[in-house]
Design a protein around this motif. Structure first.
Motif, short mmCIF file in Angstrom:
data_model
loop_
_atom_site.label_atom_id
_atom_site.label_comp_id
_atom_site.label_asym_id
_atom_site.label_seq_id
_atom_site.Cartn_x
_atom_site.Cartn_y
_atom_site.Cartn_z
N ASN A 43 37.88 28.28 43.90
CA ASN A 43 39.34 28.38 43.95
C ASN A 43 40.02 27.56 42.85
N TYR A 84 43.96 23.49 46.47
CA TYR A 84 43.84 23.13 47.88
C TYR A 84 45.21 22.87 48.48
N TYR A 100 38.41 24.35 54.01
CA TYR A 100 37.57 24.72 52.88
C TYR A 100 36.12 24.29 53.15
#
Length: 184
Positions: free
Chosen positions: A33, A37, A43
């Motif tokens: 990613n 975040y 995650y």
């Protein structure tokens, strides 16, 4: 793993180095990613491992030292963001003893899907606390940093001993907090 842990980790790295330093860590970690975040997201814990390894390679610090430092950072952030948890047990041993039965209960209300470590506590005497940390993630270094920051922040006169009961995996660790002996 909750996104708040990731955002705080990156914030710690940026506060100690720079935004460019954090970008380099994220690039080196090769995250799926690209390091995007959110505090409320969830995650894979393996991504934290990638960030930790990249930070360690770039800084030359051992991962254990980074995690302990991160625990100290997190303790300060938790005190700022969740003062009610800390006012309920202002004495450090009482606070640490309340982690599973009070703190983690509150955390689960905020983040129902959080996977938290467990801490089984007992007091062999009024000045000593034994905490048995258990977590499949093996983040005992992070827990140690949190404990040390709690003791230091309260001006506690205690020492912390650590015994890994999981053969170095950091998944089951006994922390013993004893009064500091002085030769005054």
């Amino acid at each position: 793993m909750k996104g708040m842990v990731f955002t705080e980790f990156l914030e710690m790295a940026e506060s100690r180095h720079s935004a460019d330093y954090v970008d380099a860590i994220i690039q080196e970690a090769a995250l799926p990613n690209d390091g995007a975040y959110t505090a409320v997201g969830t995650y894979p814990a393996a991504e934290m491992g990638c960030l930790l390894k990249a930070y360690s390679r770039r800084s030359g610090l051992a991962p254990s030292a980074i995690l302990q430092s991160f625990g100290e950072h997190l303790y300060g952030r938790f005190r700022e963001q969740y003062p009610a948890f800390f006012s309920a047990a202002p004495e450090p041993l009482a606070f640490l003893e309340s982690v599973d039965g009070y703190i983690h209960v509150g955390v689960r209300k905020l983040y129902p899907d959080a996977e938290l470590p467990s801490f089984q506590c007992h007091r062999p005497n009024s000045d000593t606390l034994v905490m048995l940390y258990q977590s499949s993630r093996g983040l005992a270094d992070l827990a140690e940093g949190l404990i040390r920051a709690c003791l230091a922040g309260a001006g506690s006169r205690h020492t912390l001993e650590r015994e890994d009961l999981s053969g170095g995996a950091g998944t089951t660790v006994r922390f013993t907090i004893r009064p500091t002996l002085h030769d005054d």
